[in-house]
Structures are given as C-alpha cells and as structure tokens.
Motif scaffolding. Structure first.
Motif, PDB file in Angstrom:
ATOM      1  N   ARG A 133      14.930 -30.708 -54.266  1.00  0.00           N
ATOM      2  CA  ARG A 133      14.407 -29.345 -54.415  1.00  0.00           C
ATOM      3  C   ARG A 133      15.457 -28.393 -54.987  1.00  0.00           C
ATOM      4  O   ARG A 133      15.132 -27.277 -55.399  1.00  0.00           O
ATOM      5  CB  ARG A 133      13.897 -28.829 -53.077  1.00  0.00           C
ATOM      6  N   ASP A 134      16.710 -28.835 -55.028  1.00  0.00           N
ATOM      7  CA  ASP A 134      17.811 -28.041 -55.589  1.00  0.00           C
ATOM      8  C   ASP A 134      17.932 -28.393 -57.068  1.00  0.00           C
ATOM      9  O   ASP A 134      18.524 -29.398 -57.444  1.00  0.00           O
ATOM     10  CB  ASP A 134      19.104 -28.359 -54.846  1.00  0.00           C
ATOM     11  N   GLU A 135      17.361 -27.547 -57.915  1.00  0.00           N
ATOM     12  CA  GLU A 135      17.263 -27.856 -59.339  1.00  0.00           C
ATOM     13  C   GLU A 135      18.619 -28.078 -59.987  1.00  0.00           C
ATOM     14  O   GLU A 135      18.798 -29.011 -60.782  1.00  0.00           O
ATOM     15  CB  GLU A 135      16.514 -26.731 -60.055  1.00  0.00           C
ATOM     16  N   ASP A 136      19.602 -27.240 -59.670  1.00  0.00           N
ATOM     17  CA  ASP A 136      20.919 -27.360 -60.300  1.00  0.00           C
ATOM     18  C   ASP A 136      21.606 -28.657 -59.902  1.00  0.00           C
ATOM     19  O   ASP A 136      22.242 -29.322 -60.737  1.00  0.00           O
ATOM     20  CB  ASP A 136      21.797 -26.168 -59.922  1.00  0.00           C
ATOM     21  N   SER A 137      21.483 -29.026 -58.640  1.00  0.00           N
ATOM     22  CA  SER A 137      22.111 -30.257 -58.168  1.00  0.00           C
ATOM     23  C   SER A 137      21.481 -31.484 -58.813  1.00  0.00           C
ATOM     24  O   SER A 137      22.179 -32.417 -59.235  1.00  0.00           O
ATOM     25  CB  SER A 137      21.984 -30.343 -56.642  1.00  0.00           C
ATOM     26  N   VAL A 138      20.163 -31.463 -58.936  1.00  0.00           N
ATOM     27  CA  VAL A 138      19.468 -32.569 -59.593  1.00  0.00           C
ATOM     28  C   VAL A 138      19.875 -32.671 -61.059  1.00  0.00           C
ATOM     29  O   VAL A 138      20.163 -33.762 -61.569  1.00  0.00           O
ATOM     30  CB  VAL A 138      17.937 -32.398 -59.473  1.00  0.00           C
ATOM     31  N   ALA A 139      19.916 -31.538 -61.734  1.00  0.00           N
ATOM     32  CA  ALA A 139      20.256 -31.538 -63.160  1.00  0.00           C
ATOM     33  C   ALA A 139      21.669 -32.049 -63.388  1.00  0.00           C
ATOM     34  O   ALA A 139      21.927 -32.825 -64.329  1.00  0.00           O
ATOM     35  CB  ALA A 139      20.097 -30.134 -63.730  1.00  0.00           C
ATOM     36  N   ALA A 140      22.598 -31.660 -62.536  1.00  0.00           N
ATOM     37  CA  ALA A 140      23.979 -32.100 -62.694  1.00  0.00           C
ATOM     38  C   ALA A 140      24.088 -33.610 -62.570  1.00  0.00           C
ATOM     39  O   ALA A 140      24.837 -34.265 -63.323  1.00  0.00           O
ATOM     40  CB  ALA A 140      24.868 -31.411 -61.658  1.00  0.00           C
ATOM     41  N   ALA A 141      23.349 -34.178 -61.622  1.00  0.00           N
ATOM     42  CA  ALA A 141      23.388 -35.626 -61.429  1.00  0.00           C
ATOM     43  C   ALA A 141      22.658 -36.360 -62.549  1.00  0.00           C
ATOM     44  O   ALA A 141      23.145 -37.378 -63.066  1.00  0.00           O
ATOM     45  CB  ALA A 141      22.779 -35.987 -60.078  1.00  0.00           C
ATOM     46  N   ALA A 142      21.499 -35.857 -62.943  1.00  0.00           N
ATOM     47  CA  ALA A 142      20.647 -36.564 -63.902  1.00  0.00           C
ATOM     48  C   ALA A 142      21.249 -36.605 -65.296  1.00  0.00           C
ATOM     49  O   ALA A 142      21.170 -37.622 -65.990  1.00  0.00           O
ATOM     50  CB  ALA A 142      19.265 -35.928 -63.943  1.00  0.00           C
ATOM     51  N   THR A 143      21.823 -35.504 -65.733  1.00  0.00           N
ATOM     52  CA  THR A 143      22.299 -35.430 -67.122  1.00  0.00           C
ATOM     53  C   THR A 143      23.543 -36.264 -67.360  1.00  0.00           C
ATOM     54  O   THR A 143      23.904 -36.521 -68.506  1.00  0.00           O
ATOM     55  CB  THR A 143      22.565 -33.973 -67.522  1.00  0.00           C
ATOM     56  N   GLU A 144      24.192 -36.716 -66.289  1.00  0.00           N
ATOM     57  CA  GLU A 144      25.371 -37.579 -66.434  1.00  0.00           C
ATOM     58  C   GLU A 144      25.033 -39.051 -66.264  1.00  0.00           C
ATOM     59  O   GLU A 144      25.926 -39.898 -66.258  1.00  0.00           O
ATOM     60  CB  GLU A 144      26.440 -37.169 -65.405  1.00  0.00           C
TER      61      GLU A 144
END
Length: 359
Positions: A70-81
């Motif tokens: 549910r934490d969009e920034d945390s998900v994005a940081a993990a996914a894009t790497e």
C-alpha cells in the motif's frame, strides 16, 4: 528465455516473499543463482521463520525490505530495480475480506496497481507474474453436481474429465474474489495496453513445506497441524467439497516456467492446480490424516461459508502443454511429506511418518 535475460544482474523481486508460496519461490530463485529481494510486511504470524530460513540458507543472495504494497513509493523503489517480479503479496482470506473489505481492496487492488504502474513507468521491460485465485470463477452455481459417497462430482462429463478451464466466465464472489479478480484483470490489461510482459496464474489449493495454515487460509496444513496436536477440526459445510490440491514444488515449477517463457505467454492467464488426478474431498483428506496419525481426527461441522465452492478442480491442460510441465506429485505422497515436515518443525515426533502410498 529472452525476457528474463534482459536485466541480468539485478535482483528478482518477490513481494510477499516471506509467505508460504513466496518463500518457496525465493528459495528456488536463490538456488538457481539469482539474487532475491524479499518485500514483505511480515503481517502474517510465523512468516518471520520463513525469512530467517531463507537468510540462513542463502546468505547474501537474499535481501529484505520490510514494506507494505500500500506504500506506493516503497513498492516503486523495489520494483524499478528488479530483474523480474513475482507478485505474491496479498490479503489472502475470504473471511478477512468480509470483515474489512476496504483493507482487502487497498492491499489486493491498489497495491497491485502501485506495482504495475511502477513497472509501466520504469522505462524497462520488467516481467511480472501475478498470483491470482480460482475464486475469480465464483461459486460455479450453474454447474450441476451429484454426491458420490463423500465427494461432489460434476454431471457434465467434460468438466468431470478435465476440470474448470480458463474459458470459464469470470464471476467474482465476496470482497476477496472481487479484489483478486480486479487485480487479475489489471495485470492482463497492462500487458495488453502497455505491452508489459505480465502473466497471471489462477491457483487452486497449494500445500507444502513452509505453509502456516490457519482456519481461514492454508487448510491442508491447518488440518494437519490440528490433527498432529490432537485438536478439533471444523469443516464448514458437509465436508464433501472437492479441491485439486497441488504440492508447492510443482507450483514453483509452474511459476518459474511462466517467467522463463514470459515472451510467449505475456497477457495470458492460466489455471493451476493438481488437476483431476489430485482432486480430493475434505472427508477423504480426513481419512488420510487418520492413517498418518494413527487416530481419528476430532471433526466438527458448521454452516457453509460465503462463496465456498462445492467443487473446484483446475483444468491444467493449457499450462502444462504451453510450458512443458511434468506430472504433478500425487496428493497422498505430498500430504504425507507435509505431515513429516510439520511434525519435525514443531517438535511433535522424531521419526518421519510412513504411509504405503497406493500405486
């Protein structure tokens, strides 16, 4: 295998990677030489043990983020790497969704959309394999079943022979069915609309080592845990419900194959389960557990639960033919192995349980 090779050297992200299926996928990935990023909120009791097991077994191959989808920034940081993503994180219980439907939506739909949009805007083709559910097909109320001894069987000979196929119309029941079904459709549409290399696996009942079974989810392990501890087991309905149960090793084989062939199967949804050969009623499983433990389980009955299917057996012909999967492990052998593991894990017995499995 051109899809997975595109981003060689980056970690494979497993959301919900400390959970039952996620930790087994992470284990397989690390064993094959991949670095694995486990992203998990550790909200389910006991999953810390799975994370510790992964770290102890694979060391630096495993990295961990305590995070919530549910934490969009945390998900994005993990996914894009990531090199690729196995999206296993979810609210997994029908019962919980009926109590807190907004939270169920936020985790299963909004969390999945956070992930998909991070991948869409990353500028790179990052494959994602999504864990969906047979609940997207609803309660199958239009099918006619007959009771044969202690199990429901479909009257339709095609369904009886092969199970429920992917052409079956979607019919979401319960908030959980709605949230997983909506996420399922978002994944498929992102593949269609944005050329995201994404595929969906609609699972029947998976069981095996590292499963923290409860009354609400993970029922095969739950039944075994209760029986091994000589505690009562509640069956909701009449116990004649039939499911095709699949060993976790076979499930992981399927997930890995989807990823490794993602360029061919992107945009598709596959049903995954044990198939007709591993279709078992709850009462049949109780008899097997009695053989394993040497005593009859204390079984009690209660009303049917919302959205419960009298029968679900996955037609696995598509996924097996498309991905070249082998024959699934027999349910008696697999359940016996799970009983051994649970007994050892919980210090209940020293010697493995032995059962003469019919040929």
């Amino acid at each position: 295998m051109s899809g997975p090779a595109l981003l060689r050297g980056r970690p494979v992200l497993v959301t919900g990677g400390a959970g039952f299926i996620g930790s087994n996928i992470a284990d397989r990935l690390a064993a094959e030489g991949h670095d694995v990023h486990v992203f998990d909120a550790l909200s389910r009791p006991g999953v810390e043990r799975n994370l510790d097991w992964l770290k102890q077994k694979h060391g630096r191959r495993i990295s961990f983020t305590l995070g919530d989808v549910r934490d969009e920034d945390s998900v994005a940081a993990a996914a894009t790497e990531a090199e690729a993503v196995f999206h296993m994180a979810a609210q997994v219980a029908v019962t919980t969704s009926l109590v807190t439907p907004r939270e169920d939506f936020d985790i299963n739909v909004r969390g999945t959309l956070h992930l998909l949009d991070a991948l869409r805007t990353s500028g790179r083709r990052i494959p994602v394999v999504f864990a969906s559910t047979n609940k997207v097909y609803g309660d199958l109320a239009d099918l006619v079943f007959k009771l044969e001894e202690d199990r429901y069987e479909p009257v339709d000979p095609e369904v009886r022979a092969h199970g429920i196929g992917e052409a079956r119309p979607l019919d979401f029941h319960t908030p959980y069915g709605c949230s997983k079904g909506a996420a399922d459709q978002y994944v498929l549409d992102y593949a269609r609309s944005f050329a995201l290399p994404a595929a969906v696996v609609r699972m029947s009942c998976i069981y095996g080592q590292r499963q923290m079974g409860t009354e609400d989810q993970g029922w095969v392990a739950h039944f075994l845990i209760r029986a091994l501890n000589d505690q009562p087991i509640t069956l909701y309905g009449d116990g004649c419900q039939v499911r095709d149960i699949l060993d976790i090793g076979d499930a992981v084989d399927a997930y890995m194959a989807v990823w490794k062939q993602i360029d061919r199967v992107a945009g598709r949804a596959f049903n995954l389960g044990g198939g007709p050969a591993n279709a078992v009623s709850l009462r049949q499983l109780m008899r097997h557990i009695a053989e394993l433990t040497g005593r009859e389980p204390d079984v009690r009955y209660d009303d049917w639960r919302a959205g419960d299917q009298r029968y679900f057996v996955a037609d696995t012909r598509a996924i097996r033919a498309e991905l070249g999967l082998g024959r699934a492990r027999g349910w008696r052998e697999g359940v016996t192995a799970l009983a051994d593991w649970l007994a050892s894990e919980r210090g209940l017995v020293r010697d493995p349980i032995r059962l003469k499995v019919p040929a």
